[in-house]
Scaffold this motif. Sequence first.
Motif, PDB file in Angstrom:
ATOM      1  N   GLU A 132      70.789  19.819  13.004  1.00  0.00           N
ATOM      2  CA  GLU A 132      70.152  20.857  13.819  1.00  0.00           C
ATOM      3  C   GLU A 132      68.675  21.015  13.449  1.00  0.00           C
ATOM      4  OE1 GLU A 132      72.412  24.578  14.116  1.00  0.00           O
ATOM      5  OE2 GLU A 132      74.168  23.456  13.406  1.00  0.00           O
ATOM      6  N   GLU A 140      66.766  18.255  15.107  1.00  0.00           N
ATOM      7  CA  GLU A 140      66.586  18.527  16.538  1.00  0.00           C
ATOM      8  C   GLU A 140      65.449  19.516  16.771  1.00  0.00           C
ATOM      9  OE1 GLU A 140      67.910  17.036  19.244  1.00  0.00           O
ATOM     10  OE2 GLU A 140      68.653  15.652  17.698  1.00  0.00           O
ATOM     11  N   LYS A 183      62.177  17.705  16.407  1.00  0.00           N
ATOM     12  CA  LYS A 183      61.904  16.892  17.595  1.00  0.00           C
ATOM     13  C   LYS A 183      61.319  17.756  18.712  1.00  0.00           C
ATOM     14  CE  LYS A 183      65.441  13.317  16.856  1.00  0.00           C
ATOM     15  NZ  LYS A 183      66.733  12.743  17.346  1.00  0.00           N
TER      16      LYS A 183
END
Length: 245
Positions: free
Chosen positions: A138, A141, A144
């Motif tokens: 997580e 992510e 990103k």
Amino acid sequence: MTNKLFSIPKPNPNATLRLFCFPYAGGAPSIFMSWLNGLPAHIELVAVQLPGRGSRLMEPAHNTMGAILDELLSHQTFITQKPAVFFGHSLGSRVAYELAYQLQKTNQKTPLKLIASGSRAPHLPNSKPAFYHLPHDEFIEELKSLNGTPKEILENVELMELFLPLLRADFEVADLYQAHPHALPIPIDVLFGTDDVDVKPEQIDAWQSLSGLPISKHSFNGNHFFINSCSDEVKGKVFQLISSL
């Protein structure tokens, strides 16, 4: 000067002004190396290199603003040795503000001006949920979605394992630090990206509460990392803002 905290790629003993540059979360002095091209002759560029990056890669990164300030203030003699300007981007803006405030609070020389780039005013709470503590996948992510970590690092498992402690520590500071509002006796120039969804107009305007002088605002076409996508324009604006100092 041999000091791992400050990276001075082009030492200039005749400089009459030092430009201290504070990188964003996860950033390193390399962000500012292109600024040497066209650097005014009277200015010495000093990039701040906190532990966990660059030549300090193997040192544990600071995970509180207090720890960052303790290290910076242990070198206040150098920081105040010559007239200075503080420039920071994102978290770097908030570190630069806090350093300027601590210098002023202890009756040390303050910078001639603060250039705050890509950041909400530091006395405002973080409007986004903290994510530094999220589980591995997580957390990746979230990185990103910020578009600040190079793709080649995000997709390289070994590199990510190397950089994760630094990134978590930096974002812990970014997520949790909130300044006490104090109006500095210096001008503040605020740089922002027109497409930056992380910094709202009212969060930019709130920098006015932190200066006893009118702030100036300067926009760039780009998202939160316009400092990279508009590097030449940002550099040109910074040099313009400090050329007469």
